[in-house]
Design a protein around this motif. Structure first.
Motif, PDB file in Angstrom:
ATOM      1  N   ASP A 198       1.249  -1.182   0.150  1.00 17.58           N
ATOM      2  CA  ASP A 198      -0.354  -0.254   0.030  1.00 17.58           C
ATOM      3  C   ASP A 198       0.868   1.100  -0.132  1.00 17.58           C
ATOM      4  N   ILE A 199       1.679   1.751  -1.232  1.00 16.93           N
ATOM      5  CA  ILE A 199       2.462   2.777  -1.711  1.00 16.93           C
ATOM      6  C   ILE A 199       1.694   4.230  -1.367  1.00 16.93           C
ATOM      7  N   LYS A 200       1.493   4.985  -0.964  1.00 14.64           N
ATOM      8  CA  LYS A 200       1.429   6.275  -0.992  1.00 14.64           C
ATOM      9  C   LYS A 200       2.716   7.242  -1.938  1.00 14.64           C
ATOM     10  N   VAL A 201       2.286   8.286  -3.176  1.00 15.75           N
ATOM     11  CA  VAL A 201       3.292   8.984  -3.817  1.00 15.75           C
ATOM     12  C   VAL A 201       2.722  10.195  -3.904  1.00 15.75           C
ATOM     13  N   ASP A 202       4.370  10.493  -3.147  1.00 20.33           N
ATOM     14  CA  ASP A 202       4.362  12.590  -3.844  1.00 20.33           C
ATOM     15  C   ASP A 202       4.420  12.530  -5.456  1.00 20.33           C
ATOM     16  N   VAL A 203       3.379  12.667  -6.240  1.00 23.31           N
ATOM     17  CA  VAL A 203       2.837  13.246  -7.399  1.00 23.31           C
ATOM     18  C   VAL A 203       3.248  14.070  -7.310  1.00 23.31           C
ATOM     19  N   ASP A 204       3.206  15.538  -5.981  1.00 20.06           N
ATOM     20  CA  ASP A 204       3.576  16.847  -6.301  1.00 20.06           C
ATOM     21  C   ASP A 204       5.188  16.698  -7.260  1.00 20.06           C
ATOM     22  N   LEU A 205       5.964  16.314  -6.417  1.00 19.65           N
ATOM     23  CA  LEU A 205       7.355  15.879  -6.324  1.00 19.65           C
ATOM     24  C   LEU A 205       7.400  15.554  -8.175  1.00 19.65           C
ATOM     25  N   ALA A 206       6.504  13.941  -8.275  1.00 15.78           N
ATOM     26  CA  ALA A 206       6.888  13.009  -9.099  1.00 15.78           C
ATOM     27  C   ALA A 206       6.844  14.348 -10.847  1.00 15.78           C
ATOM     28  N   GLU A 207       5.950  15.383 -10.409  1.00 17.73           N
ATOM     29  CA  GLU A 207       5.455  16.013 -11.641  1.00 17.73           C
ATOM     30  C   GLU A 207       6.547  16.937 -11.783  1.00 17.73           C
ATOM     31  N   LYS A 208       6.879  17.116 -10.830  1.00 21.28           N
ATOM     32  CA  LYS A 208       7.986  18.105 -10.722  1.00 21.28           C
ATOM     33  C   LYS A 208       9.271  17.768 -11.493  1.00 21.28           C
ATOM     34  N   MET A 209       9.893  16.914 -11.387  1.00 16.94           N
ATOM     35  CA  MET A 209      10.705  15.716 -12.103  1.00 16.94           C
ATOM     36  C   MET A 209      10.236  15.491 -13.171  1.00 16.94           C
ATOM     37  N   ARG A 210       9.120  14.785 -13.143  1.00 19.08           N
ATOM     38  CA  ARG A 210       8.418  14.834 -14.945  1.00 19.08           C
ATOM     39  C   ARG A 210       9.008  16.197 -15.915  1.00 19.08           C
ATOM     40  N   GLU A 211       8.313  17.854 -15.439  1.00 16.80           N
ATOM     41  CA  GLU A 211       8.573  18.524 -16.308  1.00 16.80           C
ATOM     42  C   GLU A 211       9.432  18.577 -16.565  1.00 16.80           C
ATOM     43  N   LYS A 212      10.406  18.682 -15.373  1.00 20.86           N
ATOM     44  CA  LYS A 212      11.820  19.056 -15.817  1.00 20.86           C
ATOM     45  C   LYS A 212      12.839  18.220 -16.245  1.00 20.86           C
ATOM     46  N   ALA A 213      12.366  16.597 -16.847  1.00 22.82           N
ATOM     47  CA  ALA A 213      13.404  15.916 -17.406  1.00 22.82           C
ATOM     48  C   ALA A 213      12.571  16.423 -18.695  1.00 22.82           C
ATOM     49  N   SER A 214      11.542  16.292 -19.070  1.00 19.04           N
ATOM     50  CA  SER A 214      10.960  17.060 -20.300  1.00 19.04           C
ATOM     51  C   SER A 214      11.787  18.386 -20.852  1.00 19.04           C
ATOM     52  N   GLU A 215      11.952  19.341 -20.400  1.00 20.90           N
ATOM     53  CA  GLU A 215      12.426  20.517 -19.983  1.00 20.90           C
ATOM     54  C   GLU A 215      14.515  20.034 -20.636  1.00 20.90           C
ATOM     55  N   HIS A 216      15.040  18.923 -19.654  1.00 17.20           N
ATOM     56  CA  HIS A 216      16.334  18.526 -20.442  1.00 17.20           C
ATOM     57  C   HIS A 216      15.803  17.589 -21.763  1.00 17.20           C
ATOM     58  N   GLY A 217      14.858  17.775 -22.159  1.00 15.65           N
ATOM     59  CA  GLY A 217      15.151  17.012 -23.783  1.00 15.65           C
ATOM     60  C   GLY A 217      14.687  15.738 -23.236  1.00 15.65           C
ATOM     61  N   ILE A 218      14.556  14.767 -22.304  1.00 13.79           N
ATOM     62  CA  ILE A 218      13.983  13.508 -21.651  1.00 13.79           C
ATOM     63  C   ILE A 218      12.684  13.251 -22.513  1.00 13.79           C
ATOM     64  N   ILE A 219      12.481  11.925 -23.099  1.00 12.38           N
ATOM     65  CA  ILE A 219      10.525  11.747 -22.747  1.00 12.38           C
ATOM     66  C   ILE A 219      10.196  11.353 -21.979  1.00 12.38           C
ATOM     67  N   THR A 220       8.946  11.765 -21.715  1.00 10.46           N
ATOM     68  CA  THR A 220       8.846  11.863 -20.120  1.00 10.46           C
ATOM     69  C   THR A 220       7.180  11.088 -20.204  1.00 10.46           C
ATOM     70  N   LYS A 221       5.943  10.511 -18.952  1.00  5.07           N
ATOM     71  CA  LYS A 221       5.241  10.104 -19.223  1.00  5.07           C
ATOM     72  C   LYS A 221       5.075   9.914 -17.690  1.00  5.07           C
ATOM     73  N   MET A 222       3.266  10.099 -17.173  1.00  7.18           N
ATOM     74  CA  MET A 222       2.456   9.980 -15.931  1.00  7.18           C
ATOM     75  C   MET A 222       2.035   8.854 -16.184  1.00  7.18           C
ATOM     76  N   MET A 223       2.657   7.814 -14.699  1.00  3.71           N
ATOM     77  CA  MET A 223       2.018   6.465 -14.792  1.00  3.71           C
ATOM     78  C   MET A 223       0.463   6.385 -14.524  1.00  3.71           C
ATOM     79  N   ARG A 224      -0.641   6.530 -14.609  1.00  2.00           N
ATOM     80  CA  ARG A 224      -1.778   7.446 -14.209  1.00  2.00           C
ATOM     81  C   ARG A 224      -2.407   6.390 -13.379  1.00  2.00           C
TER      82      ARG A 224
END
Ligand code: 2X7
Ligand code: FE2
Length: 353
Positions: A148-174
């Motif tokens: 039963d895992i709790k996720v810090d979605v806000d932090l995950a989204e910030k990382m995804r956003e930054k990775a994308s800015e760095h040219g990395i293809i990204t996706k959120m698992m929803r």
């Protein structure tokens, strides 16, 4: 971080950036982004003070191998199979590192796992909770774990956003039915058996399969730098986890009793010598040199460093030039497993072994 950063309009519309009215006039605060906005009434001058927000930081980096055997040996209530113990050198090292973590102030664990393999881009867990049973496909006899895992979605989204800015293809698992991999569960369980902190899991994009180990290393380093920027902007204190073994040749036949320690040994001597070379470099604080030889190490020992986790974590931490804390090394079905940590704080950094 600049005070006059611009955000795309869509950012402010997202549910994570909800702005709530404060009881006091003219002050509005977004508790989820930690930013405070002031709206002036007499002058049309709007500004915010997020520059005053403390910068986020990486408070510890952990190398945390994930053979499900160590969870099986601990006999936690979440795991169905019952054992008579085993792999104590590794588990006691893990237990000691878990105690250190209890003494550290942090907000989230961010883990990079080789057992969530993605072929188009890097993916991030993107829902607040994942709850199910994880059955190891190779060792269903020892690992059937109710999580039963709790996720810090806000932090995950910030990382995804930054990775994308760095040219990395990204996706959120929803996908709510997504089954979290046993690498994430094993490493997080051993480091924090209370599961009282949220996590972010990052998938391993298999660049190595399309290109080479060198390209994989470069891409993982870029992802690490992006994650470090996201952590800094988030204002959070984060523990990073690189989840993997070192040398990875393993037995092809399991002993009748998996925890029979009379059968456990490293697969071959060359693998062991390579692992010890890496441990020496870690003790000497030569992480840039270690990452430079990682493609060769990976090829020679078919190591799980292939997935990019160690490079990701070291790049995020600026390639530490101080000694790693060594907590334990042991073979599991012939693979080389090291528990180690990098503590950026020289006051709390220890010589453990
Ligand atoms: O995934 C693993 C591993 N990395 C090492 C040993 C045994 C099982 O699973
Ligand atoms: Fe593994």
């Amino acid at each position: 971080m600049g005070g006059n950063r611009t955000r795309s309009p869509g950012y402010w519309e997202s549910p994570q950036a909800t702005v709530e009215a404060c009881p006091t006039s003219r002050l509005r605060a977004s508790f989820l982004t930690n930013e405070v906005w002031y709206f002036s009434e007499r002058f049309s001058l709007d500004f915010f003070i997020s520059d005053n927000m403390p910068k986020g930081e990486i408070v510890l980096g952990c190398l945390a191998p994930h053979p499900p055997h160590v969870v099986y040996a601990e006999n936690p209530e979440q795991n169905e199979p019952v054992s008579e113990g085993g792999w104590e050198t590794l588990r006691w090292g893990y237990n000691r590192l878990a105690r250190k973590l209890k003494s550290i102030d942090y907000d989230a664990l961010v883990i990079f796992t080789p057992h969530w393999q993605t072929y188009i881009g890097t993916h991030f867990l993107g829902l607040p909770e994942f709850k199910s049973k994880s059955v190891d496909p190779v060792f269903p006899n020892i690992f059937r774990y109710n999580y039963d895992i709790k996720v810090d979605v806000d932090l995950a989204e910030k990382m995804r956003e930054k990775a994308s800015e760095h040219g990395i293809i990204t996706k959120m698992m929803r996908n709510q039915d997504f089954r979290v991999d046993y690498g994430t569960i094993t490493s997080c369980h051993m480091l924090n058996p209370d599961w009282d902190k949220p996590i972010v899991t990052i998938s391993s994009n298999r660049n190595a399969h399309y290109y080479s180990a060198e390209v994989m290393n470069e891409q993982a380093a870029a992802l690490g730098r992006a994650c470090a920027e996201a952590i800094e902007e988030s204002g959070k204190k984060v523990v990073m986890i690189s989840s993997h073994s070192l040398s990875h040749r393993h037995f092809v036949t399991e002993s009748p009793l998996p925890e029979d320690m009379s059968k456990e040994h490293i697969y071959n001597h060359s693998q062991y010598v390579w692992d010890m070379k890496l441990v020496d470099l870690m003790r000497e604080g030569k992480m840039r040199e270690l990452i430079d030889i990682l493609p060769e190490f990976t090829e020679q020992t078919i190591a799980e460093t292939e997935a990019g986790g160690l490079t990701w974590m070291m790049a995020a931490m600026g390639f530490p030039d101080y000694s790693a804390e060594i907590y334990g090394y042991q073979s599991v079905i012939g693979t080389g497993n090291l528990v180690a940590a990098w503590d950026p704080n020289s006051v709390t950094r220890e010589i453990v072994l």
